[in-house]
Scaffold this active site. Structure first.
Site, PDB file in Angstrom:
ATOM      1  CG  HIS A   1      -3.404  45.679 -79.829  1.00 32.79           C
ATOM      2  ND1 HIS A   1      -4.431  46.195 -79.150  1.00 32.79           N
ATOM      3  CD2 HIS A   1      -3.310  46.458 -80.987  1.00 32.79           C
ATOM      4  CE1 HIS A   1      -4.989  47.073 -80.356  1.00 32.79           C
ATOM      5  NE2 HIS A   1      -4.316  47.171 -81.315  1.00 32.79           N
ATOM      6  CD  GLU A   2      -0.556  46.462 -83.640  1.00 33.96           C
ATOM      7  OE1 GLU A   2      -0.922  46.103 -84.583  1.00 33.96           O
ATOM      8  OE2 GLU A   2      -0.791  47.325 -83.046  1.00 33.96           O
TER       9      GLU A   2
ATOM     10  N   GLY B   1       2.094  50.354 -83.620  1.00 38.72           N
ATOM     11  CA  GLY B   1       1.981  48.817 -84.376  1.00 38.72           C
ATOM     12  C   GLY B   1       1.098  48.804 -85.412  1.00 38.72           C
TER      13      GLY B   1
ATOM     14  CD  GLN C   1      -4.097  47.125 -87.508  1.00 40.05           C
ATOM     15  OE1 GLN C   1      -2.837  46.865 -87.178  1.00 40.05           O
ATOM     16  NE2 GLN C   1      -4.815  47.847 -86.878  1.00 40.05           N
TER      17      GLN C   1
END
Length: 179
Positions: free
Chosen positions: A145-146, A49, A54
């Site tokens: 998480h993403e 992902g 990011q």
């Protein structure tokens, strides 16, 4: 399409809150290019992902996808390719299932994180169509998480213990791995 630079831990953009995506944005050429670039960047980095922050884009956008024959994630189920916009998570189980997580923004390291194994996820897709789904197991961990990235949170903030964190080649990780 282009592979974009992935920001690493320490870059202040990774700690900022992302903004909602507006419906008017998803029809633009720039948005469609961003989605293609995010998938290309994720695949190039061999990730499961990637969140827009990011790559320095402070928008609530996540892409995920992993084929079941991925050598980097042996033993984990396939994660279908998806675009997740403006997600909302409701945990449906207590935190407790642990995974050795990694992150493209924290390269070469792993840490043990406990998260809910079952969540309700509401989101919009790349056409801004609404969706809602109950997700369990590995895929639920990937999503959490993403989506954390959209709120300036990295998995290192959720470590069960700093003793369960280290370089891939040095730490004993018996269990599932997430990048």
């Amino acid at each position: 399409m282009a592979v974009r630079k992935i920001l690493r831990i320490g870059n202040p953009l990774l700690r900022k809150l992302a903004e909602d995506v507006l419906e008017s944005e998803v029809q633009t050429k720039d948005f469609k290019k961003l989605i293609r670039d995010m998938f290309e960047t994720m695949r190039f980095a061999e990730g499961v992902g990637l969140a827009a922050p990011q790559i320095g884009i402070l928008k609530k956008i996540v892409v995920v996808g992993q084929e079941d024959d991925n050598q980097r994630y042996k033993g984990t189920p396939e994660v279908p390719n998806q675009v997740i916009i403006n997600p909302e998570i409701t945990p449906l189980a207590p935190a407790g299932d642990g995974f050795w997580e990694g992150c493209l923004s924290v390269p070469g390291m792993r840490g043990y994180v406990e998260r809910p194994s079952k969540i309700n996820l509401k989101w919009r897709d790349e056409n801004f169509e609404p969706h809602e789904e109950t997700i369990e197991g590995y895929r639920a961990i990937v999503m959490q998480h993403e989506i954390d990235h959209l709120f300036g949170v990295l998995y290192v903030d959720r470590l069960k213990s700093t003793k369960l964190f280290g370089y891939n080649e040095d730490i004993d990780t018996e269990g599932k791995i997430l990048d």
